[in-house]
Design a protein around this motif. Structure first.
Motif, PDB file in Angstrom:
ATOM      1  N   LEU A 136      46.440 -54.328 -84.709  1.00  0.00           N
ATOM      2  CA  LEU A 136      47.668 -53.086 -83.400  1.00  0.00           C
ATOM      3  C   LEU A 136      47.495 -51.869 -84.340  1.00  0.00           C
ATOM      4  CD1 LEU A 136      48.532 -54.385 -81.067  1.00  0.00           C
ATOM      5  CD2 LEU A 136      46.139 -53.715 -80.722  1.00  0.00           C
ATOM      6  N   VAL A 204      42.238 -56.724 -76.715  1.00  0.00           N
ATOM      7  CA  VAL A 204      43.683 -57.101 -77.285  1.00  0.00           C
ATOM      8  C   VAL A 204      43.648 -58.845 -76.877  1.00  0.00           C
ATOM      9  CG1 VAL A 204      46.456 -56.830 -77.471  1.00  0.00           C
ATOM     10  CG2 VAL A 204      44.433 -54.738 -76.870  1.00  0.00           C
ATOM     11  N   LEU A 211      42.985 -56.559 -81.637  1.00  0.00           N
ATOM     12  CA  LEU A 211      42.124 -56.016 -81.184  1.00  0.00           C
ATOM     13  C   LEU A 211      40.300 -56.232 -81.472  1.00  0.00           C
ATOM     14  CD1 LEU A 211      41.646 -52.348 -80.519  1.00  0.00           C
ATOM     15  CD2 LEU A 211      39.884 -53.191 -82.113  1.00  0.00           C
TER      16      LEU A 211
END
Length: 842
Positions: A136, A204, A211
């Motif tokens: 992320l 996610v 991701l």
């Protein structure tokens, strides 16, 4: 021979019989000639009609195919999204299963490597699809096609259009579901020099903050859909021997059911006869399409025969669609019909001869005694019958209220007008007219007043139009005008403008002064329909489009209206279920005291999130709710939800906060608004002084007496009243004079150009001064910049809202802001205004 009474009667009798005999022979000869001539004319008309029928059939078949192919083509993106989402859901399932299986048994680093190496070799979409993993923070974890990028940041990676690919992917999962789609352009396999549209989907993976995503090129799905379309077209048949052929604009034969050997070959690779036919089709396509005649083999015989085809272009795929019928089949069908005509002619001649003989026989037996008596009686009866027929015709074809032609008469005249327009090569137009807000007049003043108004409107229309034009009433407040002999559609626009000018304005009905406007929809033959039903339907759709454009105008029909109508109905149906399914929520727009910078209140804003449609904008569903009446339960729910939420914040130990709720004009017309507000205040326990109802000028313009009575009851409850979007209408000052309001809200259209626009600056300063003079609170909407904030505060505007101060917040986020504001109020003042800090939320 002496001329006696007997001789005179005998002479009269024989003279009448001789006259009947001569007339019978003359009529027999005349009818025979007429039937023979009619037969020849019918034969010629039959052949022309046969060609027209075949052309109409070909045109209808290609129109249907275009619609089917358009739907198939438009579904490509949805199909691709579905397939990508399924692959990513499968990848997340694999990662989750590995994580749960190995958690506690292996170190976390080994589990990470196990998941990465498990997903690395997986391929799909015919081997072109793969999975990628990023954290992320934008760092690459897995990239099978470019493993040297793993471990490096991809935040600055951009496509040819300058879009940040990784940042868009991170933004797509920044939602409560932690998943979403992203779109960008990248180099397609086999063509490293050009980028193509690519759609990616990511989710996610929470255990590692990853991701996980994948993407595919839209063009690949389109190619698969094209192959699917060709397979479907191969089985399509038109009649007994017709079919659909497809040629690419570059000359390749994509589909030829009668000659599969030609498929995949270019025009210059085919035999000479087939080359001539293909080049004929290509030339017709380059000229925009149309009918053409050439030689081609049929499905049942290898020999070439004449074929009439309709050529149409499918621009998006570069296809040329060819739909044809063989002339041999047409001639065979015409021959059968010709034989039927000849048989009918023979039967008709026989019937005519028998009828004439019978007439002559009856005349010989009855002429003497009955001729004079029958003549007198027939004359008298004929007069009565004609008068009765005329009365029946007028009654059957007229509207009883306005005496205009009714729907049946209009339909008959329209069918005849279409036939004339087709024969003369001219256009005609239908103007579908509806009175704006006529229902309000019927509901408030009664149907007798409404009927009187309809009669006066019909009279003005009739005076404004030509004698050759037809103005009819379909029912209610709907009128239709038929215009014939048009050479171009602009003439219909001129007549529509004339009708708007002639019929819109003031009417006096039974002592009531009424103002009325019209909305007009225009459909033109043949562009908007080839039959009466289609023209009426399309003119009606165009009229609703005119209403959607603000009423008091005219609009021409466009095919996109049908799409908008379907979308409107779909949204309305989904909206009817939104309350029961808990899809609606309220967000709260904080309002600040511009002088002290403290939070002073909030405005409740309705939001709708549908599982299939996603977030639906208020400016799309609120008008639908008002038109359908759904605004009544939605408005009552919003009022109750806002009041109960304020009391829920107090129960959490937060200070009480005033809340503003918007009120629709429909709620004023169809609901006892004051009683509903009183019930809501009682059930929620909210102090009335903390509730502010925001009204627009459309609410106040409905009925002065009724609106004033409702506002007085609301004031007696202790509720505050605000005029929203002040200054955007035409009668704001008059409303301030009639109604006692507490708050003026400056519309965002005046704030957006501050302080650069001198006109908007002058208007804003005037509204602020007016509110101060009348003892009213002034709130500015849409504050988005520091310059706007400083200008309004410097000129005495007391309150404001907008993205500069804060975006609309969920109830939980609003509670946090309220708590923070409460703590700031308890701390010593530091001279820093709250809006500057609040700007971080918007």
């Amino acid at each position: 021979m002496a001329m006696t009474e007997s001789n005179l009667l005998r002479l009269q009798l024989f003279g009448m019989l001789g006259l009947v005999f001569v007339l019978t022979l003359a009529l027999g000869g005349y009818f025979t000639l007429q039937q023979t001539r009619s037969f020849r004319e019918d034969s010629a008309a039959l052949e022309a009609a046969g060609r027209r029928e075949q052309k109409a059939m070909l045109a209808a078949s290609l129109t249907t195919l275009h619609n089917q192919l358009d739907l198939l083509r438009q579904s490509s993106e949805a199909v691709l999204k579905r397939d990508i989402r399924q692959q990513i859901d499968h990848a997340v399932q694999i990662a989750t299963a590995l994580y749960q299986q190995e958690k506690g048994r292996r170190p976390e680093g080994e589990i990470r490597r196990l998941i990465v190496e498990t997903l690395r070799p997986l391929r799909f979409f015919g081997g072109s699809g793969y999975f990628f993993i990023d954290d992320l923070a934008g760092n690459c974890v897995l990239l099978p096609i470019n493993p040297e990028r793993e471990g490096h940041s991809l935040l600055d990676n951009r496509d040819v259009d300058g879009r940040y690919i990784m940042r868009d992917l991170l933004a797509s999962v920044a939602n409560p579901q932690q998943r979403g789609f992203s779109r960008y352009r990248w180099y397609a396999p086999g063509n490293p020099a050009a980028m193509a549209d690519k759609i990616a989907y990511a989710r996610v993976f929470e255990p590692f903050g990853w991701l996980i995503g994948s993407g595919e090129y839209l063009s690949k799905i389109e190619h698969l859909l094209q192959q699917q379309a060709l397979r479907q077209l191969r089985t399509t048949r038109l009649g007994s021997n017709g079919y659909i052929a497809v040629i690419h604009r570059d000359g390749r034969v994509l589909l030829s059911p009668s000659n599969p050997a030609a498929e995949g070959r270019r025009v210059d690779e085919l035999p000479p006869a087939e080359q001539a036919a293909i080049r004929n089709i290509l030339d017709t396509s380059h000229n925009g399409g149309g009918f053409t005649l050439y030689q081609w083999r049929s499905l049942v015989e290898p020999r070439l025969s004449a074929k009439l085809s309709l050529v149409s272009n499918l621009e998006e795929w570069g296809w040329i669609l060819v739909s044809g019928v063989y002339m041999d089949d047409l001639q065979q069908s015409l021959a059968q019909r010709q034989l039927k005509l000849e048989q009918d002619l023979q039967a008709s001649l026989q019937t005519t001869v028998l009828a004439l003989l019978l007439v002559m026989a009856l005349a010989l037996g009855l002429a003497a005694g009955l001729s004079r008596w029958l003549s007198r009686r027939f004359a008298r009866y004929q007069q009565d019958i004609d008068a009765g027929h005329e009365r029946l015709r007028v009654w059957a074809e007229s509207d009883p209220l306005t005496l205009l032609p009714n729907r049946a008469c209009l339909r008959s005249r329209l069918d005849e007008a279409i036939a004339r327009a087709h024969g003369d090569g001219l256009q005609l137009a239908l103007l579908f007219i509806d009175l704006d807000r006529f229902k309000n007049i019927n509901d408030s003043l009664g149907h007798a007043i409404g009927d009187g108004l309809l009669v006066q409107v019909a009279q003005r229309m009739s005076v404004a139009l030509r004698v050759s034009d037809t103005v009819s009433r379909l029912g209610g407040d709907e009128f239709v005008v038929l215009l014939e002999g048009l050479s171009h559609s602009e003439q219909a626009a001129q007549v529509a403008a004339l009708l708007l000018h002639a019929t819109s304005g003031q009417y006096s009905v039974a002592g009531h002064d009424l103002a009325i406007t019209l909305s007009i929809g225009i459909a033109v033959y043949p562009a908007d329909g080839a039959d009466a039903e289609t023209l009426l339907k399309n003119a009606d759709a165009a009229m609703y489009h005119a209403k959607a454009c603000g009423r008091n105008n005219f609009q021409f029909f466009a095919a996109a209206m049908n799409t908008r109508v379907r979308e409107h109905l779909e949204l309305e149906n989904r909206l009817r279920q939104a309350l029961a399914r808990h899809e609606l929520s309220l967000h709260y727009q904080p309002q600040y005291d511009l002088q002290s910078g403290r939070l002073s209140g909030c405005e409740a804003l309705m939001r709708w999130h549908n599982p299939e449609l996603g977030q639906v904008a208020p400016d799309k569903f609120i008008p639908i709710a008002e038109d359908s009446g759904l605004i009544l339960p939605l408005g009552e729910w919003a009022l109750g939800e806002a009041c109960h939420q304020v009391m829920a914040w107090q129960a959490q130990g937060l200070p009480l906060l005033s809340v503003a709720v918007n009120v629709s004009a429909v709620q004023f017309r169809h609901a006892d608004l004051a009683a509903m507000v009183e019930r809501t205040l009682r059930s929620s326990g909210l102090p009335p002084a903390l509730l502010e109802l925001e009204l627009t000028e459309s609410v106040l313009a409905e009925n002065l007496e009724q609106v004033n009575a409702t506002l007085q009851r609301l004031k007696q409850l202790g509720v505050r009243l605000a005029m929203d979007d002040f200054g955007t209408g035409y009668s704001s000052l008059a409303y301030l004079k009639h109604f006692k309001l507490d708050t003026l809200k400056i519309d965002r259209s005046f704030v957006s150009d501050l302080p650069g626009s001198s006109d908007n600056a002058a208007l804003a300063i005037t509204i602020i001064g007016m509110a101060r003079s009348l003892g009213m609170t002034c709130i500015a909407e849409g504050i988005e910049t520091v310059a706007q904030h400083d200008f309004l505060r410097g000129h005495g505007c007391t309150h404001g809202q907008g993205y500069r101060l804060s975006r609309p917040l969920t109830s939980a986020a609003m509670a946090e802001l309220l708590g923070a504001s409460s703590r700031d109020a308890a701390a010593p003042a530091a001279g820093v205004t709250a809006p500057a800090a609040a700007a971080g939320t918007g």
